[in-house]
Design a protein around this motif. Structure first.
Motif, PDB file in Angstrom:
ATOM      1  N   GLY A  68     -17.347   8.832   4.224  1.00 28.60           N
ATOM      2  CA  GLY A  68     -18.130   8.375   3.093  1.00 28.60           C
ATOM      3  C   GLY A  68     -19.461   9.065   2.929  1.00 28.60           C
ATOM      4  N   ASP A  69     -19.822   9.975   3.838  1.00 31.46           N
ATOM      5  CA  ASP A  69     -21.103  10.665   3.735  1.00 31.46           C
ATOM      6  C   ASP A  69     -21.118  11.638   2.553  1.00 31.46           C
ATOM      7  N   ARG A  70     -22.300  11.785   1.979  1.00 32.52           N
ATOM      8  CA  ARG A  70     -22.499  12.804   0.959  1.00 32.52           C
ATOM      9  C   ARG A  70     -22.561  14.167   1.637  1.00 32.52           C
ATOM     10  N   LEU A  71     -21.876  15.147   1.062  1.00 38.61           N
ATOM     11  CA  LEU A  71     -21.901  16.498   1.607  1.00 38.61           C
ATOM     12  C   LEU A  71     -23.215  17.186   1.240  1.00 38.61           C
ATOM     13  N   PRO A  72     -23.651  18.143   2.047  1.00 42.02           N
ATOM     14  CA  PRO A  72     -24.895  18.853   1.726  1.00 42.02           C
ATOM     15  C   PRO A  72     -24.867  19.455   0.325  1.00 42.02           C
TER      16      PRO A  72
ATOM     17  N   SER B 211     -10.055  11.071 -10.206  1.00 38.14           N
ATOM     18  CA  SER B 211     -11.343  11.066  -9.522  1.00 38.14           C
ATOM     19  C   SER B 211     -11.459   9.865  -8.590  1.00 38.14           C
ATOM     20  N   ARG B 212     -12.378   9.980  -7.636  1.00 39.75           N
ATOM     21  CA  ARG B 212     -12.807   8.825  -6.856  1.00 39.75           C
ATOM     22  C   ARG B 212     -14.193   8.428  -7.339  1.00 39.75           C
TER      23      ARG B 212
ATOM     24  N   SER C 200     -23.206  -0.424  -3.368  1.00 42.45           N
ATOM     25  CA  SER C 200     -22.429  -0.687  -2.156  1.00 42.45           C
ATOM     26  C   SER C 200     -22.526   0.483  -1.183  1.00 42.45           C
ATOM     27  N   TRP C 201     -22.485   1.706  -1.719  1.00 40.71           N
ATOM     28  CA  TRP C 201     -22.563   2.888  -0.853  1.00 40.71           C
ATOM     29  C   TRP C 201     -23.904   2.933  -0.126  1.00 40.71           C
TER      30      TRP C 201
ATOM     31  N   ARG D  65     -18.978   0.840   2.175  1.00 41.51           N
ATOM     32  CA  ARG D  65     -19.687   1.883   1.453  1.00 41.51           C
ATOM     33  C   ARG D  65     -18.896   2.378   0.260  1.00 41.51           C
ATOM     34  N   MET D  66     -17.580   2.277   0.319  1.00 42.06           N
ATOM     35  CA  MET D  66     -16.752   2.944  -0.674  1.00 42.06           C
ATOM     36  C   MET D  66     -16.031   1.965  -1.597  1.00 42.06           C
ATOM     37  N   ALA D  67     -16.727   0.924  -2.059  1.00 38.28           N
ATOM     38  CA  ALA D  67     -16.159   0.034  -3.065  1.00 38.28           C
ATOM     39  C   ALA D  67     -15.801   0.879  -4.287  1.00 38.28           C
TER      40      ALA D  67
END
Length: 299
Positions: free
Chosen positions: A144-148, A234-235, A241-242, A251-253
């Protein structure tokens, strides 16, 4: 499921969730100047069409695609000019609200996937090799992390009944040539960045998506096609929530068909025919699709 008979149109092709029609008198997509793209209520996951469909899904996704095309001003798309105004009379009543009247394009055999967050199959690969589709990523990331930075991970569009295949950028060069491959990558990343900003301003995270493009048959111009930035392609996650979640699932509702994927993963080993979706999963999915449309398109 048999294709609808539409006055003035002939059914040409059915994909997993969409049906294509060409004008009567056309031999096929190759010589037609326009195509009717009809979104069905069918739902797919893991490259299988599931039963039953999601009631109202076709209209919800078409409405969202048309809204996104409007937001992406300056990006050439496959809609005929003045779509939704002068073209309404040309769309048969039987598919009104879930059909787009489009120019025919020479489609590229590439699904242009862009990932802004680490999740799904990307997370599974990262756990094993610290890569996503072979692209190295920093150590220490969590589900669930944001990529750089968003990453471009193209796939080859498989024929109906076969599995799409993740491919390298180098392989796309072999398939479509260096110039087209670079244009597909650059356009995908730029559209993703623009769409992400629009979604985040409305409290929604665009985690990843896929685009499809074709070449305009007259000008050769790269043109955005098919559905765009829908709950199927898409997601989407709830931003609040995130930010507040303490576990990956919190985090991923999601506002997409993750509900379907999760239920299917828990009740099917991906061999044989998928089980039928229960009524509560169908309704929960439809509700999340409706909620996303409302969040994004609210004035």
């Amino acid at each position: 499921m048999a294709a609808l008979q539409l006055d003035g149109w002939r059914h040409e092709y059915s994909g997993k969730v969409r049906d294509l029609y060409v004008p009567l008198g056309s031999a096929g997509l190759a010589d037609a100047d326009r195509v009717l793209v009809v979104a069905s209520d069918r739902v797919s996951a893991f490259d299988h069409v599931l039963e039953p469909g999601i009631p109202g899904k076709g209209e919800l996704l078409t409405t969202l695609s048309l809204w996104w095309f409007d937001q992406l001003d300056g990006v050439p798309n496959h809609l005929v000019p003045d779509h939704g105004i002068d073209t309404k009379s040309l769309i048969p009543a039987a598919v009104a609200g879930r059909a787009m009247l489009c120019k025919t394009l020479d489609m590229y055999p590439i699904e242009c996937v862009v990932r802004g967050y680490l999740t799904g199959s990307g997370w599974l690969e990262y756990e094993a090799s610290q890569t996503v589709c072979g692209i190295p990523l920093p150590a220490g990331l969590s589900n669930g992390d944001r990529l750089p930075e968003p990453i471009y991970t193209p796939a080859w569009k498989a024929p109906m009944g076969e599995h799409d295949e993740n491919i390298s950028f180098e392989r796309t060069v072999e398939l479509v040539g260096a110039e087209a491959a670079a244009a597909l990558r650059d356009a995908s990343l730029e559209i993703f960045r623009r769409a992400s900003a629009i979604a985040e301003a409305r409290g929604v995270i665009l985690a990843d998506t896929k685009f499809e493009f074709g070449a305009d048959r007259t000008t050769g111009l790269l043109t955005l096609a098919d559905e765009v930035l829908t709950s199927d392609s898409s997601r989407y996650w709830d931003a609040a929530s995130w930010q507040a979640g303490t576990t990956p699932r919190e985090r991923m509702a999601s506002f997409d068909k993750q509900i379907v994927r999760d239920w299917l993963s828990a009740h099917w080993d991906q061999t044989g025919t998928p089980p039928e979706l229960p009524a509560e999963i169908v309704e929960q999915t439809a509700a999340r699709y409706r909620e996303l449309l409302g969040l994004l398109t609210a004035a």
